[in-house]
Write a protein that holds these residues in place. Structure first.
Motif, PDB file in Angstrom:
ATOM      1  N   ALA A 209      -1.068  18.273  13.566  1.00  0.00           N
ATOM      2  CA  ALA A 209      -0.999  17.370  13.371  1.00  0.00           C
ATOM      3  C   ALA A 209       0.057  16.721  12.941  1.00  0.00           C
ATOM      4  O   ALA A 209       0.277  15.454  13.016  1.00  0.00           O
ATOM      5  CB  ALA A 209      -2.059  18.269  12.215  1.00  0.00           C
ATOM      6  N   ARG A 210       1.215  17.878  12.414  1.00  0.00           N
ATOM      7  CA  ARG A 210       2.529  16.781  13.123  1.00  0.00           C
ATOM      8  C   ARG A 210       3.140  16.052  13.430  1.00  0.00           C
ATOM      9  O   ARG A 210       4.067  15.195  13.601  1.00  0.00           O
ATOM     10  CB  ARG A 210       3.615  18.450  12.824  1.00  0.00           C
ATOM     11  CG  ARG A 210       3.411  19.287  12.046  1.00  0.00           C
ATOM     12  CD  ARG A 210       4.259  20.490  11.458  1.00  0.00           C
ATOM     13  NE  ARG A 210       4.232  21.484  10.966  1.00  0.00           N
ATOM     14  CZ  ARG A 210       4.919  22.504  10.041  1.00  0.00           C
ATOM     15  NH1 ARG A 210       6.203  22.357  10.786  1.00  0.00           N
ATOM     16  NH2 ARG A 210       4.756  23.340   9.242  1.00  0.00           N
ATOM     17  N   CYS A 212       1.124  13.653  15.317  1.00  0.00           N
ATOM     18  CA  CYS A 212      -0.171  12.977  14.742  1.00  0.00           C
ATOM     19  C   CYS A 212       1.105  12.218  13.695  1.00  0.00           C
ATOM     20  O   CYS A 212       1.398  10.968  13.585  1.00  0.00           O
ATOM     21  CB  CYS A 212      -1.061  13.162  14.186  1.00  0.00           C
ATOM     22  SG  CYS A 212      -2.175  13.413  14.898  1.00  0.00           S
ATOM     23  N   ASP A 213       1.493  12.785  13.277  1.00  0.00           N
ATOM     24  CA  ASP A 213       1.970  12.997  10.882  1.00  0.00           C
ATOM     25  C   ASP A 213       3.609  11.662  11.505  1.00  0.00           C
ATOM     26  O   ASP A 213       3.765  11.026  11.334  1.00  0.00           O
ATOM     27  CB  ASP A 213       2.501  13.589  10.664  1.00  0.00           C
ATOM     28  CG  ASP A 213       1.185  14.372   9.977  1.00  0.00           C
ATOM     29  OD1 ASP A 213       0.625  13.164   9.387  1.00  0.00           O
ATOM     30  OD2 ASP A 213       1.416  14.959   9.807  1.00  0.00           O
ATOM     31  N   GLU A 214       4.427  12.872  13.258  1.00  0.00           N
ATOM     32  CA  GLU A 214       5.629  11.798  13.253  1.00  0.00           C
ATOM     33  C   GLU A 214       5.116  11.003  14.145  1.00  0.00           C
ATOM     34  O   GLU A 214       6.199   9.433  14.220  1.00  0.00           O
ATOM     35  CB  GLU A 214       6.092  12.948  14.081  1.00  0.00           C
ATOM     36  CG  GLU A 214       7.601  12.806  14.583  1.00  0.00           C
ATOM     37  CD  GLU A 214       8.753  12.405  13.516  1.00  0.00           C
ATOM     38  OE1 GLU A 214       9.828  11.962  14.210  1.00  0.00           O
ATOM     39  OE2 GLU A 214       8.241  12.483  12.348  1.00  0.00           O
ATOM     40  N   ILE A 216       2.562   8.739  13.661  1.00  0.00           N
ATOM     41  CA  ILE A 216       2.726   7.282  12.758  1.00  0.00           C
ATOM     42  C   ILE A 216       3.714   6.728  11.933  1.00  0.00           C
ATOM     43  O   ILE A 216       4.511   6.166  11.950  1.00  0.00           O
ATOM     44  CB  ILE A 216       1.965   7.832  11.245  1.00  0.00           C
ATOM     45  CG1 ILE A 216       0.260   7.861  12.259  1.00  0.00           C
ATOM     46  CG2 ILE A 216       1.624   7.243  10.244  1.00  0.00           C
ATOM     47  CD1 ILE A 216      -0.685   8.866  11.266  1.00  0.00           C
ATOM     48  N   ARG A 217       5.006   8.167  11.620  1.00  0.00           N
ATOM     49  CA  ARG A 217       6.066   7.573  10.769  1.00  0.00           C
ATOM     50  C   ARG A 217       6.716   6.744  11.774  1.00  0.00           C
ATOM     51  O   ARG A 217       7.315   5.627  11.087  1.00  0.00           O
ATOM     52  CB  ARG A 217       6.988   9.155  10.585  1.00  0.00           C
ATOM     53  CG  ARG A 217       7.836   9.051   9.785  1.00  0.00           C
ATOM     54  CD  ARG A 217       8.743   9.984   9.472  1.00  0.00           C
ATOM     55  NE  ARG A 217       9.092  10.078  10.721  1.00  0.00           N
ATOM     56  CZ  ARG A 217      10.577   9.494  11.041  1.00  0.00           C
ATOM     57  NH1 ARG A 217      11.207   9.198  10.681  1.00  0.00           N
ATOM     58  NH2 ARG A 217      11.373  10.221  12.091  1.00  0.00           N
ATOM     59  N   HIS A 243      -6.843   9.076  12.749  1.00  0.00           N
ATOM     60  CA  HIS A 243      -6.081  10.217  12.112  1.00  0.00           C
ATOM     61  C   HIS A 243      -6.656  10.198  10.648  1.00  0.00           C
ATOM     62  O   HIS A 243      -7.212  11.687  10.297  1.00  0.00           O
ATOM     63  CB  HIS A 243      -4.443  10.135  11.616  1.00  0.00           C
ATOM     64  CG  HIS A 243      -3.977  11.655  11.480  1.00  0.00           C
ATOM     65  ND1 HIS A 243      -3.775  12.455  11.983  1.00  0.00           N
ATOM     66  CD2 HIS A 243      -2.995  11.750  10.272  1.00  0.00           C
ATOM     67  CE1 HIS A 243      -3.633  13.822  12.008  1.00  0.00           C
ATOM     68  NE2 HIS A 243      -2.768  13.020  10.271  1.00  0.00           N
TER      69      HIS A 243
END
Length: 422
Positions: A209-210, A212-214, A216-217, A243
């Motif tokens: 999931a990190r 995905c988070d990265e 998105i950021r 997400h």
């Protein structure tokens, strides 16, 4: 004692920022990569004994920079690297780097690295493959899978890209506004591939999931650079809408839960609302693109309070638009899932069968084909397709999901997921 799994996850999360900072120092891709790898090895040796640093990225930058400098020195006058104890106790130097990593000097380093990897002097497939390997640190096997090619072919692409950079040095300065715009499409594609890798690996790796988070950021940062670009709005919307469902995608036993069976109360409401607002804003520009259409499809799913309320006819029409904008067997496969809901399995199977030659090595093709054949009463054909899907599964959860259908050949299961249906 620091857990080895935590160290591996921390190194993966720190890689983009640490590597891009090292590239700023050395202005040489190979040197920066080697420095990061050496710093990672030292982390594996010292963190279990001395504990994790206050800031993992700052530690890796500091140690990697010293390792890189030492590598250069060895070719000149063999000046020794400081002792292991000195490198492991970074003290005030680590704190200073940590402070600057959040300042303007480092703020855009990762995005700068993306634009460097996506330099137009490299072929398009080399740009994206290099960015996935260098920036995201994805293993070669996963990059090859994302491109539907073999590992050997993908390794050649990355090797040729590095060789071209070495032979004809690519500028390592941040590109100006015009050059950024020229590379925008490739950077956007790379970010979406990083997101998809995290999304697909979430079945077997909670830390994925990190990614995905990265993604998105970084896409938010990209939208800040291009605030009126509808395709970047669409890309960010698509990531958010997909997400937002991540908590509902697996059950308590870690098994895949299809979109139609998910507990929609677990979906992230604020993230869905932001994604839908971005879709509407992007479409008002009346310049449709592939990310906008995909986001519109995801928005259609998000609006249905129950699976039975889904407007499959609208989704089918959106996939037809996407096929015109981006003809692809994977897009057609996804459309077949919507078509099966709107017009039945026979119409969908007629769309799926011609894709066999191009998608024979693709897990989702055989899963969808097996589900359609089973709904049409062809148990033998469904068994063959499901067995093929299991052989191609990218995670234990994917394989287990298809195996459930094999165990229930006496009933008609829901369709296994295509990319947009998870």
């Amino acid at each position: 004692m620091v857990d080895n799994a935590w160290i591996a996850a921390a190194l993966m999360a720190a890689r983009p920022q640490a590597l891009s900072a090292l590239l700023r120092y050395f202005r040489n891709l190979d040197t920066a990569e080697e420095a990061f790898q050496e710093a990672s090895l030292r982390a594996v040796r010292t963190w279990p004994v001395k504990g994790p640093p206050r800031d993992t990225v700052a530690w890796l930058v500091f140690v990697g920079r010293n390792c890189g400098i030492d590598a250069v020195r060895r070719t000149r006058n063999n000046v020794a690297l400081p002792s292991e104890a000195h490198l492991s106790d970074t003290g005030d130097a680590e704190a200073d780097i940590a402070e600057r990593l959040d300042g303007s000097h480092y703020r855009d380093d990762i995005l700068r690295l993306l634009f460097i990897c996506c330099h137009p002097e490299l072929l398009a497939n080399q740009q994206i493959a290099l960015a996935l390997r260098i920036v995201a640190g994805l293993p070669l096997r996963q990059i090859a899978r994302a491109f539907l090619v073999g590992e050997a072919a993908m390794e050649q692409r990355i090797t040729r890209a590095k060789a071209r950079i070495s032979a004809n040095p690519v500028p390592f300065d941040a590109p100006d506004a015009d050059n950024r715009l020229q590379r925008l499409g490739t950077v956007a594609m790379m970010l979406y591939l990083v997101f998809n890798e995290g999304y697909s690996r979430g079945h077997s790796d909670p830390d994925a999931a990190r990614l995905c988070d990265e993604a998105i950021r970084l896409t938010r940062l990209l939208l800040r650079l291009f605030p009126t670009e509808p395709e970047i709005m669409g890309l960010l919307a698509l990531m958010l809408l997909q997400h937002a469902r991540h908590r509902a995608r697996l059950d308590a036993e870690g098994q895949i839960v299809l979109l139609e069976d998910q507990d929609r109360r677990l979906w992230d409401g604020p993230m869905l609302a932001e994604g839908r607002a971005l879709v509407e804003k992007a479409l008002r520009h009346q310049a449709p693109g592939t990310y906008q259409v995909q986001a519109a499809i995801a928005a259609q799913h998000s609006r249905a309070r129950r699976a039975a309320d889904t407007d499959w006819g609208a989704i089918d029409r959106l996939y037809q638009t996407l096929e015109m904008l981006q003809p692809s067997p994977v897009v057609t496969l996804n459309r077949a899932v919507a078509l099966s809901k709107a017009r039945g399995p026979a119409a969908a199977l007629a769309l799926v069968m011609p894709l066999g030659e191009k998608l024979d090595g693709y897990f989702y093709y055989h899963g969808v084909r097996g589900g359609l054949l089973l709904q049409l009463g062809d148990a033998a054909g469904a068994r063959e397709a499901f067995n093929r899907a299991i052989a191609l599964a990218g995670s234990p959860a994917e394989a287990a999901h298809v195996r459930l259908h094999l165990d229930r050949l006496g009933t008609v299961p829901a369709l296994p997921p295509a990319l947009s249906a998870k």
